[in-house]
Motif scaffolding. Structure first.
Motif, PDB file in Angstrom:
ATOM      1  N   UNK A 137      54.610  49.088  25.827  1.00 36.75           N
ATOM      2  CA  UNK A 137      54.827  50.515  26.106  1.00 36.75           C
ATOM      3  C   UNK A 137      56.004  50.758  27.050  1.00 36.75           C
ATOM      4  N   UNK A 138      56.977  49.843  27.044  1.00 40.36           N
ATOM      5  CA  UNK A 138      58.131  49.971  27.933  1.00 40.36           C
ATOM      6  C   UNK A 138      58.902  51.258  27.640  1.00 40.36           C
ATOM      7  N   UNK A 139      59.663  51.687  28.655  1.00 40.29           N
ATOM      8  CA  UNK A 139      60.493  52.890  28.540  1.00 40.29           C
ATOM      9  C   UNK A 139      61.925  52.509  28.889  1.00 40.29           C
ATOM     10  N   UNK A 140      62.869  52.966  28.053  1.00 37.84           N
ATOM     11  CA  UNK A 140      64.297  52.723  28.263  1.00 37.84           C
ATOM     12  C   UNK A 140      64.977  54.080  28.407  1.00 37.84           C
ATOM     13  N   UNK A 141      65.744  54.252  29.486  1.00 33.99           N
ATOM     14  CA  UNK A 141      66.432  55.523  29.722  1.00 33.99           C
ATOM     15  C   UNK A 141      67.908  55.309  29.990  1.00 33.99           C
ATOM     16  N   UNK A 142      68.709  56.272  29.508  1.00 34.80           N
ATOM     17  CA  UNK A 142      70.142  56.305  29.756  1.00 34.80           C
ATOM     18  C   UNK A 142      70.457  57.669  30.361  1.00 34.80           C
ATOM     19  N   UNK A 143      70.542  57.770  31.702  1.00 32.34           N
ATOM     20  CA  UNK A 143      70.751  59.062  32.354  1.00 32.34           C
ATOM     21  C   UNK A 143      72.021  59.793  31.919  1.00 32.34           C
ATOM     22  N   UNK A 144      73.115  59.060  31.615  1.00 30.70           N
ATOM     23  CA  UNK A 144      74.360  59.740  31.259  1.00 30.70           C
ATOM     24  C   UNK A 144      74.226  60.547  29.967  1.00 30.70           C
ATOM     25  N   UNK A 145      73.408  60.070  29.032  1.00 26.62           N
ATOM     26  CA  UNK A 145      73.242  60.780  27.760  1.00 26.62           C
ATOM     27  C   UNK A 145      71.929  61.546  27.696  1.00 26.62           C
ATOM     28  N   UNK A 146      71.058  61.340  28.682  1.00 32.31           N
ATOM     29  CA  UNK A 146      69.770  62.023  28.676  1.00 32.31           C
ATOM     30  C   UNK A 146      68.848  61.532  27.577  1.00 32.31           C
ATOM     31  N   UNK A 147      68.987  60.262  27.173  1.00 36.21           N
ATOM     32  CA  UNK A 147      68.159  59.712  26.113  1.00 36.21           C
ATOM     33  C   UNK A 147      67.068  58.813  26.687  1.00 36.21           C
ATOM     34  N   UNK A 148      65.930  58.831  26.019  1.00 43.59           N
ATOM     35  CA  UNK A 148      64.788  58.000  26.414  1.00 43.59           C
ATOM     36  C   UNK A 148      64.198  57.389  25.149  1.00 43.59           C
ATOM     37  N   UNK A 149      63.886  56.114  25.216  1.00 46.69           N
ATOM     38  CA  UNK A 149      63.218  55.415  24.124  1.00 46.69           C
ATOM     39  C   UNK A 149      61.896  54.895  24.661  1.00 46.69           C
ATOM     40  N   UNK A 150      60.828  55.198  23.944  1.00 42.56           N
ATOM     41  CA  UNK A 150      59.505  54.723  24.342  1.00 42.56           C
ATOM     42  C   UNK A 150      59.021  53.685  23.339  1.00 42.56           C
ATOM     43  N   UNK A 151      58.704  52.531  23.786  1.00 41.29           N
ATOM     44  CA  UNK A 151      58.073  51.407  23.082  1.00 41.29           C
ATOM     45  C   UNK A 151      59.054  50.265  22.873  1.00 41.29           C
ATOM     46  N   UNK A 152      58.488  49.090  22.927  1.00 38.61           N
ATOM     47  CA  UNK A 152      59.257  47.853  22.712  1.00 38.61           C
ATOM     48  C   UNK A 152      59.904  47.863  21.331  1.00 38.61           C
ATOM     49  N   UNK A 153      59.150  48.240  20.302  1.00 39.32           N
ATOM     50  CA  UNK A 153      59.678  48.188  18.942  1.00 39.32           C
ATOM     51  C   UNK A 153      60.867  49.117  18.740  1.00 39.32           C
TER      52      UNK A 153
END
Length: 132
Positions: free
Chosen positions: A33-49
């Motif tokens: 259930x990891x979360x990946x964020x990129x503040x410069x683009x305001x994008x968030x990805x939820x989940x390892x897959x």
């Protein structure tokens, strides 16, 4: 191995496995259930897959290398040198690990290079980046 040493080891493996496109190996470092964020683009990805798919599909011939890792307990900051073709960039990823040593959150910063404002030339020297 203490928490800080383990965190540093996981952070280095995160960059190395990404560079090697070792997606199965990278998956072993990530919480489901990891979360990946990129503040410069305001994008968030939820989940390892979804994160792995994002990286598998990322365009271009990009490469990563570790510049520096600073770890404290379950947190690490990784300064990376990134190349894509002839373009060189610096990036910083902040990693958070669970008690089990899996990455639960990655916050990626991709600062853009820019020309400094005029008026401070008498205080600074300019340097050129080179591939590492």
């Amino acid at each position: 191995m203490n928490d800080t040493a383990r965190t540093r080891e996981v952070a280095r493996a995160y960059v190395e496995r990404s560079e090697q496109r070792d997606w199965a190996g990278l998956a072993q470092l990530l919480a489901e259930d990891m979360v990946y964020e990129m503040p410069q683009t305001g994008e968030r990805i939820r989940s390892r897959e979804r994160f792995l798919q994002f990286n598998r599909e990322y365009p271009g011939d990009w490469h990563l290398s570790v510049g520096r890792i600073v770890a404290d307990g379950a947190n690490a900051a990784v300064w990376m040198q990134v190349s894509s073709g002839s373009e060189l960039m610096d990036a910083c990823a902040w990693l958070e690990l669970s008690a089990q040593g899996l990455i639960t959150r990655v916050t990626d910063f991709w600062p853009e290079a820019y020309e400094p404002p005029a008026g401070r030339e008498h205080l600074v020297e300019r340097f050129s980046r080179s591939a590492t």
